[in-house]
Write an enzyme that holds these catalytic residues in place. Structure first.
Site, PDB file in Angstrom:
ATOM      1  N   CYS A 148      34.193  40.978  44.853  1.00 60.57           N
ATOM      2  CA  CYS A 148      32.951  41.875  43.700  1.00 60.57           C
ATOM      3  C   CYS A 148      32.413  40.921  42.651  1.00 60.57           C
ATOM      4  CB  CYS A 148      33.352  43.367  44.048  1.00 60.57           C
ATOM      5  SG  CYS A 148      35.062  43.307  43.168  1.00 60.57           S
ATOM      6  N   HIS A 241      30.049  45.662  37.728  1.00 60.50           N
ATOM      7  CA  HIS A 241      30.723  44.789  36.961  1.00 60.50           C
ATOM      8  C   HIS A 241      28.658  44.076  36.562  1.00 60.50           C
ATOM      9  CE1 HIS A 241      34.737  45.413  38.774  1.00 60.50           C
ATOM     10  NE2 HIS A 241      34.554  44.563  39.626  1.00 60.50           N
TER      11      HIS A 241
HETATM   12  P1  NAP Z   1      43.146  50.797  47.056  1.00 62.01           P
HETATM   13  O1  NAP Z   1      42.632  52.247  46.090  1.00 62.01           O
HETATM   14  O2  NAP Z   1      44.283  50.518  45.617  1.00 62.01           O
HETATM   15  O3  NAP Z   1      43.784  51.339  48.351  1.00 62.01           O
HETATM   16  C1  NAP Z   1      44.163  50.761  48.885  1.00 62.01           C
HETATM   17  C2  NAP Z   1      44.600  51.224  50.419  1.00 62.01           C
HETATM   18  O4  NAP Z   1      45.081  50.104  51.714  1.00 62.01           O
HETATM   19  C3  NAP Z   1      44.080  52.315  50.856  1.00 62.01           C
HETATM   20  O5  NAP Z   1      44.109  52.721  51.185  1.00 62.01           O
HETATM   21  C4  NAP Z   1      46.030  52.575  50.980  1.00 62.01           C
HETATM   22  O6  NAP Z   1      46.478  53.320  51.451  1.00 62.01           O
HETATM   23  C5  NAP Z   1      46.003  51.397  51.539  1.00 62.01           C
HETATM   24  N1  NAP Z   1      47.347  50.496  52.165  1.00 62.01           N
HETATM   25  C6  NAP Z   1      47.905  50.342  50.565  1.00 62.01           C
HETATM   26  N2  NAP Z   1      49.615  49.516  51.596  1.00 62.01           N
HETATM   27  C7  NAP Z   1      49.424  49.638  52.939  1.00 62.01           C
HETATM   28  C8  NAP Z   1      50.094  49.432  54.044  1.00 62.01           C
HETATM   29  N3  NAP Z   1      51.036  48.701  53.601  1.00 62.01           N
HETATM   30  N4  NAP Z   1      49.837  49.534  55.193  1.00 62.01           N
HETATM   31  C9  NAP Z   1      48.347  50.108  55.502  1.00 62.01           C
HETATM   32  N5  NAP Z   1      47.556  50.583  54.786  1.00 62.01           N
HETATM   33  C10 NAP Z   1      48.074  50.209  52.910  1.00 62.01           C
HETATM   34  O7  NAP Z   1      42.469  49.013  46.483  1.00 62.01           O
HETATM   35  P2  NAP Z   1      40.672  49.393  46.704  1.00 62.01           P
HETATM   36  O8  NAP Z   1      40.880  48.865  45.418  1.00 62.01           O
HETATM   37  O9  NAP Z   1      39.936  50.026  47.251  1.00 62.01           O
HETATM   38  O10 NAP Z   1      40.563  47.635  47.043  1.00 62.01           O
HETATM   39  C11 NAP Z   1      41.299  47.587  48.849  1.00 62.01           C
HETATM   40  C12 NAP Z   1      40.487  45.979  49.163  1.00 62.01           C
HETATM   41  O11 NAP Z   1      39.699  45.679  48.900  1.00 62.01           O
HETATM   42  C13 NAP Z   1      41.308  45.323  48.016  1.00 62.01           C
HETATM   43  O12 NAP Z   1      41.610  43.602  48.699  1.00 62.01           O
HETATM   44  C14 NAP Z   1      40.544  44.737  46.936  1.00 62.01           C
HETATM   45  O13 NAP Z   1      40.761  43.454  46.686  1.00 62.01           O
HETATM   46  C15 NAP Z   1      39.469  44.525  47.550  1.00 62.01           C
HETATM   47  N6  NAP Z   1      37.847  45.172  46.363  1.00 62.01           N
HETATM   48  C16 NAP Z   1      38.147  46.325  46.314  1.00 62.01           C
HETATM   49  C17 NAP Z   1      36.415  46.401  45.374  1.00 62.01           C
HETATM   50  C18 NAP Z   1      36.562  47.124  44.424  1.00 62.01           C
HETATM   51  O14 NAP Z   1      35.723  47.070  43.386  1.00 62.01           O
HETATM   52  N7  NAP Z   1      37.922  48.654  44.069  1.00 62.01           N
HETATM   53  C19 NAP Z   1      35.993  45.249  45.451  1.00 62.01           C
HETATM   54  C20 NAP Z   1      35.636  44.420  46.653  1.00 62.01           C
HETATM   55  C21 NAP Z   1      37.243  44.267  46.855  1.00 62.01           C
HETATM   56  P3  NAP Z   1      47.448  54.953  50.370  1.00 62.01           P
HETATM   57  O15 NAP Z   1      46.544  55.200  49.849  1.00 62.01           O
HETATM   58  O16 NAP Z   1      47.964  55.877  52.173  1.00 62.01           O
HETATM   59  O17 NAP Z   1      48.534  53.734  49.666  1.00 62.01           O
END
Ligand code: NAP
Length: 349
Positions: A148, A241
């Site tokens: 991002c 960002h």
């Molecule tokens: P997050 O809020 O921590 O969400 C993670 C998700 O993954 C939750 O739905 C969680 O489910 C699920 N998860 C975790 N462990 C799991 C497992 N063992 N089996 C199945 N599901 C699982 O993270 P996020 O910020 O949304 O980011 C998600 C991805 O996108 C990451 O790889 C991150 O680097 C990328 N990203 C994030 C952003 C941003 O701005 N946040 C931008 C671009 C890319 P539960 O809630 O049930 O635990």
């Protein structure tokens, strides 16, 4: 035409919630499959998200009664595409499993980004990278978003690279806390503070733009030939960002020439009139103190890259500031735009 059935993996996270919000009433896609971890599986999305929804609009009614499952391509029932916002600890293997089952995967995680025949697709920048999908061995294909932080940077670099050639880029990020997922950075670490380290972020920022801006040769993507040095910082901003960028060119352009190529910049999404295509793709703000997350984040429904403060750099050639919405343009919105491009190019016929 009937809508395509889609799933959201990681539907409960920061990125997953954006998908749920942005996919409401989408003209091409209908969400029928939601997956997350054991913590959420077996419960309805509405119940799980009662205390976890962090977006300033209500949970869309369509999603509330869907029962969340563990990620499993066997239970997808006619789903042709999944948007993945899975944690990187699990995303790699799960996304491969869906692709092997014949599902198209649009990922936000880092795991597959640097695979040579997986595009880091930014629909305006490199739609031609879709040519490498035929060389992926799985029945379904994997397409990723960039990190991002560099999404807006890469969009601002594309038209100037094409016109003037790039030699080197320095970037200094000020990244929002929502970029760390939920619950993310502890309050006591970030309130009234700046954290000059985000694990793994600089490594990604120094290689992903070149791949995104690269060429397709012999069925793989060859990265563009310029260097990036990145400093990544976490700041107490909720969403958005902001990145300060300094650039040296093969041929130093005049200020008006840079402004013109930004203003004229259009990619396939704009030409095809895709529903999530921002118009303009890049907006240049003339004010000395813009862009700012508080004032400019919603530009183009969070899909426009907002640029400002273009001025000469006494060491390199030119410098500017880029703002992009990390969970919309940097994640869910960009992946939906990529999926719209696939739809219009006939990948689901
Ligand atoms: P997050 O809020 O921590 O969400 C993670 C998700 O993954 C939750 O739905 C969680 O489910 C699920 N998860 C975790 N462990 C799991 C497992 N063992 N089996 C199945 N599901 C699982 O993270 P996020 O910020 O949304 O980011 C998600 C991805 O996108 C990451 O790889 C991150 O680097 C990328 N990203 C994030 C952003 C941003 O701005 N946040 C931008 C671009 C890319 P539960 O809630 O049930 O635990």
């Amino acid at each position: 035409m009937e809508k395509i059935k889609v799933g959201v993996l990681g539907a409960t996270g920061s990125v997953g919630q954006r998908f749920i919000q942005l996919l409401e009433n989408h003209p091409y896609f209908t969400v029928t499959h939601l997956a997350a971890s054991e913590k959420s599986a077996g419960q309805t999305y509405g119940d799980v998200m009662k205390s976890r929804w962090k977006i300033s609009s209500d949970i869309p009614a369509y999603a509330k009664d869907i029962i969340i499952s563990l990620p499993n391509p066997e239970v997808t029932k006619g789903v042709q595409l999944v948007f993945s916002g899975l944690d990187a600890s699990i995303a790699g293997e799960v996304e491969t499993a869906y692709a092997e089952a014949g599902v198209m995967v649009l990922s936000n995680s880092k795991n597959h980004r640097m695979d040579p025949n997986v595009p880091i697709l930014s629909a305006e920048v490199n739609a031609h990278h879709l040519d490498v999908l035929q060389f992926q061995k799985t029945k379904g294909k994997i397409i990723t978003n960039s990190n991002c932080t560099i999404m807006g940077v890469t969009i601002s670099l594309k038209p100037v690279m094409d016109a003037f050639g790039l030699k080197s880029v320095m970037l200094f990020s000020m990244q929002a806390i929502s970029g760390a997922g939920y619950p993310g950075v502890p309050t006591m670490d970030i309130l009234g503070n700046v954290v000059p380290y985000i694990g793994g972020e600089e490594d990604k920022a120094e290689v992903e733009p070149q791949k995104c801006l690269g060429t397709v040769e012999g069925g793989i993507i060859k990265s563009a030939d310029f260097k990036i040095s990145a400093h990544c910082n976490r700041v107490p901003v909720f969403d958005g960002h902001t990145v300060c960028v300094s650039v040296s060119f093969d041929k130093k352009p005049k200020k008006e020439e840079i402004l013109k190529v930004w203003a004229d910049f259009q990619g396939e999404p704009q030409k095809l009139g895709l529903p999530f295509a921002p118009n303009p793709a890049i907006l240049y703000r003339e004010e000395n103190d813009r862009p700012q997350p508080r004032l400019d984040l919603e530009t183009g429904r969070g899909m426009t890259t907002v640029v400002g403060r273009l001025r000469e750099d006494p060491i390199l050639d030119w410098k500017w500031v880029v703002l992009s919405h990390n969970t919309i343009r940097g994640a869910a919105g960009a992946a939906i735009l990529n999926a719209e491009l696939l739809y219009q190019k006939g990948f689901f016929n």
